[in-house]
Design an enzyme around this catalytic site. Structure first.
Site, short mmCIF file in Angstrom:
data_model
loop_
_atom_site.label_atom_id
_atom_site.label_comp_id
_atom_site.label_asym_id
_atom_site.label_seq_id
_atom_site.Cartn_x
_atom_site.Cartn_y
_atom_site.Cartn_z
CB CYS A 1 -1.48 -0.23 1.16
SG CYS A 1 -0.43 0.02 2.46
CG HIS B 1 -6.23 0.52 -1.90
ND1 HIS B 1 -7.03 -0.09 -0.87
CD2 HIS B 1 -7.21 0.02 -2.91
CE1 HIS B 1 -8.00 -0.71 -0.51
NE2 HIS B 1 -7.63 -1.24 -1.89
CG HIS C 1 -4.88 0.21 3.36
ND1 HIS C 1 -3.65 -0.25 3.39
CD2 HIS C 1 -5.59 0.55 2.73
CE1 HIS C 1 -3.84 -1.12 1.65
NE2 HIS C 1 -5.28 -0.36 1.99
#
Length: 160
Positions: A74, A136, A124
């Site tokens: 990510c 993402h 994240h």
């Protein structure tokens, strides 16, 4: 050269100079406001450019610790996207959160970063695409994709 043709040319030159001055100072020109970009417009441009870089990686596989060019985790995707538009971010999602300018939901624009957290822990990050969606690289076994934000446990940041 006649006096009238010299006068017409002189008038045209003054008109051209006046239009250039109006455009440069942000005055009204033909009913459209022409203004110099602001600092936030410049940041938005950086974010939108990074968003397009992230979009271009659609389908590239997730790989823990990867920063591209053909696989990402990510924060590796956000690191890669902003690096390609001239902005350096730290490597991890939490470090990136600590590095960017924190913004509210009302300030959120496409190209800003969305940080997912559990309490104080940022786990994240993705790039906001608008309409409560992010680009993402989610987790092992997946790939870079556009997806709805699945929680309200998010914070927002803008890269300067």
């Amino acid at each position: 050269m006649s006096a009238s043709s010299g006068s017409a040319r002189n008038h045209a030159n003054r008109l051209k100079a006046g239009i250039t001055t109006l455009a440069a100072t942000g005055a009204l020109l033909g009913g459209t406001a022409v203004v110099a970009p602001t600092a936030s417009a410049a940041n938005l441009t950086i974010g939108l450019r990074a968003l397009h870089v992230a979009e271009s990686k659609h389908g590239d596989p997730y790989h823990w610790g990867a920063t591209g060019p053909n696989s990402f985790d990510c924060s590796g995707l956000t690191y890669y996207a902003f690096k390609h538009v001239g902005r350096k971010l730290p490597r991890t999602a939490e470090q990136q959160y600590n590095h960017v300018h924190h913004i509210s939901f009302r300030q959120l624009r496409p190209g800003d970063l969305v940080f997912f957290h559990d309490g104080d822990y940022v786990y994240h990050v993705g790039i906001y695409a608008g309409h409560w969606k992010i680009w993402h690289s989610p987790h092992p076994g997946t790939y870079v994709k556009l997806e709805h934000i699945w929680t309200h446990s998010v914070w927002f940041g803008r890269v300067n």
